[in-house]
Design a protein around this motif. Sequence first.
Motif, PDB file in Angstrom:
ATOM      1  N   THR A  42      -2.358   8.246 -11.985  1.00 60.68           N
ATOM      2  CA  THR A  42      -3.713   8.078 -12.507  1.00 60.68           C
ATOM      3  C   THR A  42      -4.521   9.370 -12.447  1.00 60.68           C
ATOM      4  O   THR A  42      -5.510   9.524 -13.171  1.00 60.68           O
ATOM      5  N   GLU A  43      -4.113  10.301 -11.597  1.00 58.89           N
ATOM      6  CA  GLU A  43      -4.872  11.554 -11.434  1.00 58.89           C
ATOM      7  C   GLU A  43      -4.515  12.588 -12.488  1.00 58.89           C
ATOM      8  O   GLU A  43      -5.366  13.379 -12.906  1.00 58.89           O
ATOM      9  N   PHE A  44      -3.243  12.594 -12.929  1.00 61.35           N
ATOM     10  CA  PHE A  44      -2.786  13.598 -13.886  1.00 61.35           C
ATOM     11  C   PHE A  44      -2.274  12.913 -15.155  1.00 61.35           C
ATOM     12  O   PHE A  44      -1.777  11.784 -15.108  1.00 61.35           O
ATOM     13  N   VAL A  45      -2.397  13.647 -16.252  1.00 57.77           N
ATOM     14  CA  VAL A  45      -1.922  13.130 -17.538  1.00 57.77           C
ATOM     15  C   VAL A  45      -0.466  13.548 -17.727  1.00 57.77           C
ATOM     16  O   VAL A  45      -0.129  14.726 -17.538  1.00 57.77           O
ATOM     17  N   PRO A  46       0.422  12.639 -18.106  1.00 51.11           N
ATOM     18  CA  PRO A  46       1.836  12.994 -18.312  1.00 51.11           C
ATOM     19  C   PRO A  46       2.009  14.039 -19.403  1.00 51.11           C
ATOM     20  O   PRO A  46       1.211  14.127 -20.349  1.00 51.11           O
ATOM     21  N   SER A  47       3.057  14.829 -19.283  1.00 47.80           N
ATOM     22  CA  SER A  47       3.295  15.909 -20.240  1.00 47.80           C
ATOM     23  C   SER A  47       3.519  15.383 -21.653  1.00 47.80           C
ATOM     24  O   SER A  47       3.127  16.033 -22.635  1.00 47.80           O
ATOM     25  N   THR A  48       4.145  14.219 -21.775  1.00 48.08           N
ATOM     26  CA  THR A  48       4.393  13.668 -23.115  1.00 48.08           C
ATOM     27  C   THR A  48       3.091  13.385 -23.855  1.00 48.08           C
ATOM     28  O   THR A  48       2.965  13.671 -25.049  1.00 48.08           O
ATOM     29  N   ALA A  82       0.829  -1.214   0.000  1.00 44.11           N
ATOM     30  CA  ALA A  82       0.000   0.000   0.000  1.00 44.11           C
ATOM     31  C   ALA A  82       0.857   1.255   0.000  1.00 44.11           C
ATOM     32  O   ALA A  82       0.573   2.229  -0.704  1.00 44.11           O
ATOM     33  N   SER A  83       1.933   1.227   0.793  1.00 45.09           N
ATOM     34  CA  SER A  83       2.827   2.386   0.845  1.00 45.09           C
ATOM     35  C   SER A  83       3.505   2.630  -0.493  1.00 45.09           C
ATOM     36  O   SER A  83       3.661   3.781  -0.926  1.00 45.09           O
ATOM     37  N   TYR A  84       3.875   1.577  -1.160  1.00 51.62           N
ATOM     38  CA  TYR A  84       4.514   1.709  -2.478  1.00 51.62           C
ATOM     39  C   TYR A  84       3.563   2.318  -3.499  1.00 51.62           C
ATOM     40  O   TYR A  84       3.942   3.190  -4.285  1.00 51.62           O
ATOM     41  N   LEU A  85       2.315   1.864  -3.489  1.00 53.11           N
ATOM     42  CA  LEU A  85       1.337   2.400  -4.442  1.00 53.11           C
ATOM     43  C   LEU A  85       1.059   3.878  -4.200  1.00 53.11           C
ATOM     44  O   LEU A  85       0.846   4.640  -5.151  1.00 53.11           O
ATOM     45  N   LYS A  86       1.065   4.280  -2.939  1.00 59.14           N
ATOM     46  CA  LYS A  86       0.758   5.678  -2.611  1.00 59.14           C
ATOM     47  C   LYS A  86       1.866   6.637  -3.054  1.00 59.14           C
ATOM     48  O   LYS A  86       1.612   7.837  -3.185  1.00 59.14           O
ATOM     49  N   GLN A 107       3.555   6.933  -6.022  1.00 60.33           N
ATOM     50  CA  GLN A 107       3.408   7.492  -7.359  1.00 60.33           C
ATOM     51  C   GLN A 107       2.188   6.995  -8.130  1.00 60.33           C
ATOM     52  O   GLN A 107       1.648   7.718  -8.963  1.00 60.33           O
ATOM     53  N   HIS A 108       1.744   5.774  -7.856  1.00 60.73           N
ATOM     54  CA  HIS A 108       0.738   5.149  -8.708  1.00 60.73           C
ATOM     55  C   HIS A 108      -0.584   5.922  -8.731  1.00 60.73           C
ATOM     56  O   HIS A 108      -1.165   6.115  -9.804  1.00 60.73           O
TER      57      HIS A 108
END
Length: 881
Positions: free
Chosen positions: A805-811, A794-798, A800-801
Amino acid sequence: MEDLVVVHQSPAQQLQTLRHMVESEIDAIPDSITPSEVITSTFKIYGSIFLVCFAVFLVLRAKFPLVYTYNSRVLNHITTLSKHRYGSLEWIPRVFTYTDDEIFQHCGMAAIVYLRFLRLGFKLSLVGIFNSFFLIPSNLYGCNPSSSVSDNADNSTLFNMNTTTTTTTKDICNRLSDGVEKIALGHVSPGEANIWATTVAAYIIFGSAMYFIFQEFEWFTEYRHKFCTQPRPDNYSVYVAHIPEEYRSDGKLLNYFRTIFTKDAVLEASVAMDISNLEKKVQERTKVLEKLEHAVNIRNVKGHEPKHGNPLGESLESIPTYAAELNNLNDEIKAQIEEIETKKLMQDQDVSCDDLKESPLEQVPLVQEEEDTAHDSNEVQESHDEKKHHRKLTSVMSLKNMTLDLMKEAAGTVGGTVLNSANIALNLISGSQDGTVRDAGFVTFSSLLVKNQCVQTIHHSTPFTFYTMNAPRPKDVVWANVGKSHKEQQLSYLLAQGATIATCLFWTIPVSFLSSLSEVEKLQELIPGLEKALVKNPWLASLLAQLSPLMLVLLTSFLPVILTIYCKKEGHIGSDTLHASLLTKLAMFMIVQIFFVQALSGTLFSSLAQIAEKPTLAVTLLATSLPGQVKAFIQFVQVQNFLGCGLELLRIPRVVMALIRERIGPNLTEKERNTPYMGILPITEPAEMEYPMLFAEMILYFMINLVYSCIAPIMSYILLICFGLLSVVFRHQLIYTYSTENDDGGKLWSSAIMLLITCMIVSELTLIGIVFLKLAFIPGVLLIPLIVCTFLFASYLKQQHFKVTEFVPSTICVAMDDKNQDMELDFLKGQYKQSALTEKTVYPENFTENEADVYRTQETTSEENALVLDDLEHAVVLDSN
């Protein structure tokens, strides 16, 4: 259960005593009705109900396609998937042939997220069935009659009134004679090596859950980015909360974001205003318009002039009366909107009277994108509305400056006090209180890249000030909460949480009572004469055993209504965050009430004294109670699943409400028949999926599966049927019945995943307690690393994962911006304008041409009179200067 007195017991013996006490309570089942019989009876009753509902649905589906396959009949809702209705049973395999991408494209992101969660539950049930291949024989042959557990160890004695009692393992094994109980962990003797199978099963199912969740993150991230780059207003807009005072106008907010980004990238800005008076008038106008249109329909359809009475008892002709009311309201609303627009311009730029006289209207910019013109600037003439708006602005600004000059001159050394009076007088001159600026608004961009940069940028050093977040869809904005102060929001949130906790505590009483009714002997105590009736009619025992799960399902159906009221008080800006909050409340509510309270219902109240003396006994009580409650949970899942799916296919609540609407609402024309009345939708209005409740039910199923797949493997078979049936039903409903209007892009997914991980941790803790109660020290200790792994997961997912999912990457944003560089942006303009400001005048659609001409003449005359008055007012101001 008789009163128990525990004398001179050590902590270990207290745990042992409590375990025997709970076992004697939960296993007190009459010989006439066993858990297997109860489960079989429940399956037969509610399975038969579902089959009948399904057969009726197949008949009605063919005869009433508008009701049961809406998306195949209404032109605007027909998709590639729904255009083929197929035969009575042919649609069942067909709905499973559609790919995730097809469902995402035609049914929406929220739909495919829900279906994949069902698929996840189905896969975990298959893992549980795999575990059952070694758990069932391990539990079945885990009872060792030769061993005994004495209650007299450490000189402690368990007294049952005046009789000393010693419980042996043989007694427990003999008592668990039913097949369902024999294949559960409760049949395994304490300290037996068979308990190792439970530990192995836990690692398999929880390890599989973590693996499946990780896979879901990869899928969801890809599709979430696809959704967030679609040409929708919410994908290009941000909500700005607690705007500093110096930026609280459309123009100033727009200029700020154009300064930190680029002018072309920021399309428009709109700061919310307090327009409560206007909104009331608009609501009043809407009601008058509906009455007028209905009166015209009566004249056109029935051929007579309608009349109605007034409070004085006089009979009035409806059409002229309502027409006059509508005309007056149109004039008032139009004047208020223009006044508010003037105030907006005043807020955009502090313009003096001299500046206005020296400069034409161009010095007072509108907060909108300037349109290109093909004419020379010298040949451009001001439009009728521009002249009127400019003159009104000039007059108001002149009066403002005159008032301030006079007040400042009169103030002298007193200064501040008189200036405050001047501001009050100025407000009176400027008009009504409508138009007061709020401290929040929306900014729309023409670039996905800039929008995603904006929402991740810190715009102010003070926490919660100038805070930006993803905007909800325009139609989902809760305007009443836009601009609430931070303190008010936090207070509302705390009050809502307190109300939720209080309701949860109160809800424990009916849930405990209803859960206790699952035992027939409990009903015999409550209902005099029932025992004789059961002797004469033995079949009544099986029927009465169905009362508890049915009442629990009905009680649970009231939760969304109650908790939605609390969620609305939390100050959510859009329905997407409101639904996420509702999901969390519903899921936690159902886990606490249905899972824990039902598990403890048989011994909770009788054990309160022991728990008060030693709170840790609550964990022991739970761990001891759960193995014996498998029958109750299987009943609940079967009732909720079979009954819920049958009602869902037949759409009984929806059809009943539509019939009520048809009876009590106006039905003279097609428009009237297709219009909601008193909040009741007609059958021709597309239905929207209630995702929060469906996800909450699924989270409860996950919780039950994670615990009972390791201690009562039969539960995995029941839940496999459950998830499979839900998949069939809701694939059909999402493709053929439900609208995609409430597609929030799968924003409930993150909340559901966090709830699932929470369920995993609680389930693991419960399993450790159960294993330790079975005196299996090493298997229990070896479960601790599993909890550690889950926490680390759970800590690992929190890290960056969730953020990815909340923001779209700049690329991806750059690629989409390049692809859409020639895209028209009309779908973005004016979307976040408060609805009360959008229509200055409205007229009945069913008026004749002559009546419409009369209205247009009245409107033109009214505008000309207003323009003359503006000219006179403007001349007076200039003369005074």
